[in-house]
Motif scaffolding. Structure first.
Motif, mmCIF file in Angstrom:
data_model
loop_
_atom_site.group_PDB
_atom_site.id
_atom_site.type_symbol
_atom_site.label_atom_id
_atom_site.label_comp_id
_atom_site.label_asym_id
_atom_site.label_seq_id
_atom_site.Cartn_x
_atom_site.Cartn_y
_atom_site.Cartn_z
ATOM 1 N N LEU A 1 0.835 -1.204 0.000
ATOM 2 C CA LEU A 1 0.000 0.000 0.000
ATOM 3 C C LEU A 1 0.870 1.255 0.000
ATOM 4 O O LEU A 1 0.632 2.191 -0.770
ATOM 5 C CB LEU A 1 -0.935 -0.010 1.213
ATOM 6 N N ALA A 2 1.885 1.275 0.839
ATOM 7 C CA ALA A 2 2.771 2.438 0.927
ATOM 8 C C ALA A 2 3.467 2.696 -0.406
ATOM 9 O O ALA A 2 3.602 3.853 -0.827
ATOM 10 C CB ALA A 2 3.800 2.229 2.042
ATOM 11 N N ALA A 3 3.890 1.649 -1.086
ATOM 12 C CA ALA A 3 4.549 1.813 -2.379
ATOM 13 C C ALA A 3 3.598 2.442 -3.400
ATOM 14 O O ALA A 3 3.994 3.344 -4.156
ATOM 15 C CB ALA A 3 5.061 0.462 -2.894
ATOM 16 N N GLN A 4 2.353 1.987 -3.429
ATOM 17 C CA GLN A 4 1.361 2.572 -4.348
ATOM 18 C C GLN A 4 1.171 4.054 -4.062
ATOM 19 O O GLN A 4 1.173 4.887 -4.973
ATOM 20 C CB GLN A 4 0.004 1.882 -4.186
ATOM 21 N N VAL A 5 0.982 4.388 -2.790
ATOM 22 C CA VAL A 5 0.722 5.772 -2.384
ATOM 23 C C VAL A 5 1.917 6.663 -2.717
ATOM 24 O O VAL A 5 1.755 7.742 -3.298
ATOM 25 C CB VAL A 5 0.374 5.837 -0.875
ATOM 26 N N LEU B 1 -0.706 17.955 0.031
ATOM 27 C CA LEU B 1 -1.155 16.620 0.401
ATOM 28 C C LEU B 1 -1.273 16.522 1.912
ATOM 29 O O LEU B 1 -0.409 16.996 2.649
ATOM 30 C CB LEU B 1 -0.159 15.559 -0.104
ATOM 31 N N ALA B 2 -2.350 15.912 2.370
ATOM 32 C CA ALA B 2 -2.544 15.639 3.793
ATOM 33 C C ALA B 2 -3.174 14.265 3.941
ATOM 34 O O ALA B 2 -3.911 13.809 3.059
ATOM 35 C CB ALA B 2 -3.440 16.704 4.430
ATOM 36 N N LEU B 3 -2.873 13.601 5.044
ATOM 37 C CA LEU B 3 -3.447 12.290 5.332
ATOM 38 C C LEU B 3 -4.399 12.403 6.505
ATOM 39 O O LEU B 3 -4.119 13.110 7.470
ATOM 40 C CB LEU B 3 -2.347 11.285 5.694
ATOM 41 N N VAL B 4 -5.526 11.701 6.395
ATOM 42 C CA VAL B 4 -6.491 11.628 7.482
ATOM 43 C C VAL B 4 -6.816 10.160 7.697
ATOM 44 O O VAL B 4 -7.336 9.494 6.802
ATOM 45 C CB VAL B 4 -7.775 12.430 7.176
ATOM 46 N N GLY B 5 -6.475 9.664 8.869
ATOM 47 C CA GLY B 5 -6.722 8.270 9.204
ATOM 48 C C GLY B 5 -8.019 8.111 9.957
ATOM 49 O O GLY B 5 -8.352 8.930 10.819
ATOM 50 N N ILE B 6 -8.754 7.058 9.636
ATOM 51 C CA ILE B 6 -10.007 6.746 10.324
ATOM 52 C C ILE B 6 -9.669 5.828 11.492
ATOM 53 O O ILE B 6 -9.045 4.781 11.312
ATOM 54 C CB ILE B 6 -11.009 6.067 9.366
ATOM 55 N N GLU C 1 6.631 8.270 6.702
ATOM 56 C CA GLU C 1 7.413 7.887 5.524
ATOM 57 C C GLU C 1 7.380 8.956 4.441
ATOM 58 O O GLU C 1 8.347 9.138 3.708
ATOM 59 C CB GLU C 1 6.906 6.560 4.959
ATOM 60 N N LEU C 2 6.247 9.651 4.315
ATOM 61 C CA LEU C 2 6.104 10.709 3.310
ATOM 62 C C LEU C 2 6.611 12.057 3.814
ATOM 63 O O LEU C 2 6.578 13.039 3.081
ATOM 64 C CB LEU C 2 4.631 10.837 2.883
ATOM 65 N N GLN C 3 7.034 12.103 5.059
ATOM 66 C CA GLN C 3 7.521 13.322 5.708
ATOM 67 C C GLN C 3 6.502 14.456 5.629
ATOM 68 O O GLN C 3 6.809 15.570 5.221
ATOM 69 C CB GLN C 3 8.869 13.739 5.115
#
Length: 170
Positions: A17-21, A31-36, A50-52
């Motif tokens: 998954l991380a490689a795809q992203v 870009l921002a990440l929001v975790g459920i 990982e994406l800093q």
């Protein structure tokens, strides 16, 4: 594929998954990440590191936004939603551990829009187990599995941050 008797390697799934992203979103502006909560929050934390993405990580608890709230009731531990960045105009990667009916994703999107209007919302899920009730699909997914009735997937995080994925029987 029936996964009842198959070992699920959560770490291998996370790496896929991380490689795809990373490949698809490299160089994405704002870009921002929001975790459920909770599994998606754990995945988003690790991805953001990982994406800093310093300061561009948030968390959502969809408990009060679900359309089946009255049916399911209040979970034992409701966590506060935390979105400390400007959502307006951002590209948001919503992260969840398991995509199933689509109801959690719909609730998360509804809540996210209470914080502003993102330019784009994308979805990453560690596992897609199908059987959607709403027209929602992940942009990034590590594996697609089918489970028997009464089975569900449970992502757990160890003290060292590593993930395990197991099948729960009702």
């Amino acid at each position: 594929m029936n996964m009842s008797n198959l070992e699920l390697d959560a770490e291998a799934l996370y790496r896929a998954l991380a490689a795809q992203v990373k490949t698809a979103l490299a160089g994405t502006e704002r870009l921002a990440l929001v975790g459920i909560y909770s599994g998606g929050a754990w995945l988003a934390e690790r991805l953001a590191a990982e994406l800093q993405l310093d300061g561009r990580l948030g968390f959502i608890d969809v408990s009060f936004y679900r359309d089946d709230y009255a049916e399911k009731g209040l979970p034992a531990a409701v966590k506060p939603t935390q979105i400390a960045f400007d959502v307006d105009g951002a590209t948001i990667l919503l992260v969840d551990d398991v995509l199933y009916t689509g109801r959690t994703t719909r609730a998360a999107i509804n809540e996210l829009f209470d914080y502003g209007r993102p330019a784009r919302v994308m979805l990453a899920a560690l596992v897609d187990r199908g059987e959607r009730e709403l027209p929602i699909a992940a942009d990034f997914v590590a594996a697609t599995v089918a489970l028997d009735a009464g089975e569900s997937l449970l992502l757990q995080r160890a003290d060292d941050g590593s993930f395990t994925l197991s099948i729960k029987h009702a």
